[in-house]
Design an enzyme around this catalytic site. Structure first.
Site, PDB file in Angstrom:
ATOM      1  N   LYS A  71       0.805  -1.277  -0.046  1.00  0.00           N
ATOM      2  CA  LYS A  71       0.095   0.071   0.003  1.00  0.00           C
ATOM      3  C   LYS A  71       0.809   1.392   0.067  1.00  0.00           C
ATOM      4  O   LYS A  71       0.543   2.377  -0.781  1.00  0.00           O
ATOM      5  CB  LYS A  71      -0.822  -0.035   0.988  1.00  0.00           C
ATOM      6  CG  LYS A  71      -2.210  -1.018   1.140  1.00  0.00           C
ATOM      7  CD  LYS A  71      -3.162  -0.720   2.087  1.00  0.00           C
ATOM      8  CE  LYS A  71      -4.191  -1.774   1.877  1.00  0.00           C
ATOM      9  NZ  LYS A  71      -5.371  -1.548   2.907  1.00  0.00           N
ATOM     10  N   ALA A 132      -2.186   0.913  15.109  1.00  0.00           N
ATOM     11  CA  ALA A 132      -1.750   1.834  14.294  1.00  0.00           C
ATOM     12  C   ALA A 132      -1.140   1.484  13.371  1.00  0.00           C
ATOM     13  O   ALA A 132      -0.013   1.969  12.801  1.00  0.00           O
ATOM     14  CB  ALA A 132      -0.751   2.495  15.442  1.00  0.00           C
ATOM     15  N   GLY A 133      -1.641   0.565  12.604  1.00  0.00           N
ATOM     16  CA  GLY A 133      -1.368  -0.074  11.464  1.00  0.00           C
ATOM     17  C   GLY A 133      -1.871   0.771  10.142  1.00  0.00           C
ATOM     18  O   GLY A 133      -2.264   1.784  10.490  1.00  0.00           O
ATOM     19  N   ASN A 155      -1.614   0.913  21.115  1.00  0.00           N
ATOM     20  CA  ASN A 155      -1.114  -0.137  19.963  1.00  0.00           C
ATOM     21  C   ASN A 155       0.247  -0.591  20.717  1.00  0.00           C
ATOM     22  O   ASN A 155       0.737  -0.225  21.369  1.00  0.00           O
ATOM     23  CB  ASN A 155      -0.568   0.629  18.862  1.00  0.00           C
ATOM     24  CG  ASN A 155      -0.046  -0.116  17.716  1.00  0.00           C
ATOM     25  OD1 ASN A 155      -1.025  -0.821  17.399  1.00  0.00           O
ATOM     26  ND2 ASN A 155       1.036   0.068  17.190  1.00  0.00           N
ATOM     27  N   THR A 157       3.158  -1.501  19.499  1.00  0.00           N
ATOM     28  CA  THR A 157       4.327  -0.799  19.195  1.00  0.00           C
ATOM     29  C   THR A 157       4.101   0.624  19.528  1.00  0.00           C
ATOM     30  O   THR A 157       3.215   1.465  18.547  1.00  0.00           O
ATOM     31  CB  THR A 157       4.780  -1.085  17.856  1.00  0.00           C
ATOM     32  OG1 THR A 157       4.861  -2.732  17.767  1.00  0.00           O
ATOM     33  CG2 THR A 157       6.218  -0.626  17.549  1.00  0.00           C
TER      34      THR A 157
HETATM   35  P1  NAP Z   1      -1.311  -3.882   9.663  1.00  0.00           P
HETATM   36  O1  NAP Z   1      -0.820  -2.663   8.871  1.00  0.00           O
HETATM   37  O2  NAP Z   1      -0.152  -5.131   9.680  1.00  0.00           O
HETATM   38  O3  NAP Z   1      -1.439  -3.577  11.357  1.00  0.00           O
HETATM   39  C1  NAP Z   1      -1.481  -4.647  12.154  1.00  0.00           C
HETATM   40  C2  NAP Z   1      -2.118  -3.919  13.603  1.00  0.00           C
HETATM   41  O4  NAP Z   1      -2.314  -5.099  14.493  1.00  0.00           O
HETATM   42  C3  NAP Z   1      -1.001  -3.159  14.111  1.00  0.00           C
HETATM   43  O5  NAP Z   1      -1.458  -2.213  14.996  1.00  0.00           O
HETATM   44  C4  NAP Z   1      -0.205  -4.211  14.926  1.00  0.00           C
HETATM   45  O6  NAP Z   1       0.427  -3.714  16.158  1.00  0.00           O
HETATM   46  C5  NAP Z   1      -1.549  -5.050  15.316  1.00  0.00           C
HETATM   47  N1  NAP Z   1      -1.099  -6.342  15.885  1.00  0.00           N
HETATM   48  C6  NAP Z   1      -1.028  -7.586  15.041  1.00  0.00           C
HETATM   49  N2  NAP Z   1      -0.744  -8.460  15.727  1.00  0.00           N
HETATM   50  C7  NAP Z   1      -0.724  -8.201  16.953  1.00  0.00           C
HETATM   51  C8  NAP Z   1      -0.578  -8.700  18.184  1.00  0.00           C
HETATM   52  N3  NAP Z   1      -0.361 -10.122  18.162  1.00  0.00           N
HETATM   53  N4  NAP Z   1      -0.745  -8.373  19.551  1.00  0.00           N
HETATM   54  C9  NAP Z   1      -1.051  -6.868  19.450  1.00  0.00           C
HETATM   55  N5  NAP Z   1      -1.227  -6.198  18.484  1.00  0.00           N
HETATM   56  C10 NAP Z   1      -1.151  -6.821  17.182  1.00  0.00           C
HETATM   57  O7  NAP Z   1      -2.648  -4.481   9.191  1.00  0.00           O
HETATM   58  P2  NAP Z   1      -3.990  -3.626   8.652  1.00  0.00           P
HETATM   59  O8  NAP Z   1      -3.988  -3.474   7.325  1.00  0.00           O
HETATM   60  O9  NAP Z   1      -3.939  -2.240   9.535  1.00  0.00           O
HETATM   61  O10 NAP Z   1      -5.139  -4.521   9.033  1.00  0.00           O
HETATM   62  C11 NAP Z   1      -5.258  -4.559  10.448  1.00  0.00           C
HETATM   63  C12 NAP Z   1      -6.782  -5.716  10.668  1.00  0.00           C
HETATM   64  O11 NAP Z   1      -7.947  -4.917   9.852  1.00  0.00           O
HETATM   65  C13 NAP Z   1      -6.707  -6.945   9.774  1.00  0.00           C
HETATM   66  O12 NAP Z   1      -7.377  -7.830  10.516  1.00  0.00           O
HETATM   67  C14 NAP Z   1      -7.333  -6.550   8.586  1.00  0.00           C
HETATM   68  O13 NAP Z   1      -8.010  -7.831   8.044  1.00  0.00           O
HETATM   69  C15 NAP Z   1      -8.443  -5.762   8.892  1.00  0.00           C
HETATM   70  N6  NAP Z   1      -8.855  -4.956   7.750  1.00  0.00           N
HETATM   71  C16 NAP Z   1     -10.476  -4.735   7.593  1.00  0.00           C
HETATM   72  C17 NAP Z   1     -10.686  -3.876   6.704  1.00  0.00           C
HETATM   73  C18 NAP Z   1     -12.192  -4.088   6.132  1.00  0.00           C
HETATM   74  O14 NAP Z   1     -12.633  -3.397   5.190  1.00  0.00           O
HETATM   75  N7  NAP Z   1     -12.984  -4.624   7.132  1.00  0.00           N
HETATM   76  C19 NAP Z   1      -9.779  -2.940   5.973  1.00  0.00           C
HETATM   77  C20 NAP Z   1      -8.466  -3.157   6.284  1.00  0.00           C
HETATM   78  C21 NAP Z   1      -8.017  -4.111   7.371  1.00  0.00           C
HETATM   79  P3  NAP Z   1       1.987  -3.361  16.128  1.00  0.00           P
HETATM   80  O15 NAP Z   1       2.019  -1.990  15.452  1.00  0.00           O
HETATM   81  O16 NAP Z   1       2.553  -3.335  17.410  1.00  0.00           O
HETATM   82  O17 NAP Z   1       2.751  -4.240  14.939  1.00  0.00           O
END
Ligand code: NAP
Length: 287
Positions: A71, A132-133, A155, A157
């Site tokens: 992205k 905060a991803g 978050n 991190t």
């Molecule tokens: P991303 O950029 O990889 O961010 C992941 C986030 O989750 C970060 O804040 C990360 O924290 C946290 N995280 C992951 N594993 C963790 C753990 N074991 N313990 C604590 N925190 C953890 O992913 P993203 O694109 O933002 O997506 C996040 C979620 O939203 C996914 O499940 C995705 O499927 C969903 N999503 C849904 C939609 C929709 O249309 N409904 C759209 C986009 C995303 P750190 O910063 O510490 O790594």
């Protein structure tokens, strides 16, 4: 659907993409909108991204979606950005405009649309944003343009939460911001109006976990989990049990896809309403 010499190609690029629902959603929308188009998903290696984009231009791919992990990196290969994509520094939708590839971002607006669909007004509201991803960025930054009163970013991190807080402050310095971790030790739970889970916790393979416990929050709190697979995450189950209004991520998935189609075909709102029919199909595929 019949494919012929005038069928146009749209697609998704990412890695991995094997669980993506985008082909299902977009091909169904093409059918509903009567478009002679097809949507495929391509698993791409990072070192092939430039070749892929050059290839898309050469064969005149009309548009594509971009997912994790490209992205941000995709931006260097594009010819221009929409204002939203510029602010977010991330692209999830690309349109081929007369040979020029223009990047858009429909994640934040897709999320915001679902709030409006649920008659939720965020003006003067106190938000607890978990994560905060990439998705949290889109949501946090979009909300900061919609009149929220405060936002607490929790978050794992801390550095990423600090960065998102800075971006929000840049856009609207009047929003009260604070950051912490998922223990929520420093937060006054009773003040929170809307909890948004934008972490991956709750999604496979973390489906047996919940990012936070819901004890201590006021009954009027809305719990929005943007995870859509499973449809009922642990957090959503707990919210339902405790009588909170709960929203899952399926509607956001659908709305951001509808907004991609809007970008590609310049469709008006009335026409786009027809795409809501896809929700029924998604319910069959997402348990
Ligand atoms: P991303 O950029 O990889 O961010 C992941 C986030 O989750 C970060 O804040 C990360 O924290 C946290 N995280 C992951 N594993 C963790 C753990 N074991 N313990 C604590 N925190 C953890 O992913 P993203 O694109 O933002 O997506 C996040 C979620 O939203 C996914 O499940 C995705 O499927 C969903 N999503 C849904 C939609 C929709 O249309 N409904 C759209 C986009 C995303 P750190 O910063 O510490 O790594």
């Amino acid at each position: 659907m019949s494919i012929d010499s005038s069928t146009t190609l749209y697609c998704l690029i990412g890695n991995p993409i094997d669980k993506s629902l985008s082909p299902l959603i977009h091909n169904e929308m093409f059918r509903i909108f009567g478009k002679n188009s097809i949507y495929l998903a391509f698993n791409i290696e990072e070192n092939k991204l430039r070749d892929v984009i050059d290839g898309f231009k050469a064969i005149n791919v009309k548009g594509f979606n971009v997912t994790i992990p490209f992205k941000k990196t995709i931006i260097r290969y594009l010819d221009g950005l929409s204002p939203e994509a510029e602010i977010l520094g991330a692209v999830n939708t690309v349109k081929n405009q007369d040979g020029k590839l223009i990047g858009y971002n429909t994640d934040g607006e897709g999320f915001y649309k679902t709030l409006r669909n649920n008659d939720i007004d965020v003006k003067d509201k106190n938000i607890l944003l978990l994560g905060a991803g990439g998705a949290a960025y889109g949501i946090g930054i979009t909300l900061s343009t919609k009149g929220i009163k405060s936002i607490y970013i929790a978050n794992r991190t801390r550095e990423k939460a600090v960065n998102l807080e800075k971006e929000i402050k840049k856009i609207n310095p009047n929003i009260s911001t604070s950051i912490g971790d998922l223990s929520l030790r420093e937060i006054n739970k009773k003040d929170i109006d809307i909890i948004i889970n934008a972490t991956s916790i709750g999604m496979y393979p973390l489906e047996n976990l919940s990012p936070i416990e819901l004890n201590g929050f006021d009954k009027k709190t809305i719990v929005y989990d943007i995870v859509y697979k499973p449809r009922e995450t642990k957090l959503i189950k707990e919210a339902n049990l405790r009588g909170f209004k709960a929203i899952n991520g399926l509607s956001m998935l659908l709305e951001q896809a509808i907004l991609s189609q809007k970008v590609w075909f310049n469709l008006d709102e009335k026409f786009l309403e027809k795409a809501k029919k896809v929700e029924g199909l998604l319910l069959v595929y997402v348990e």
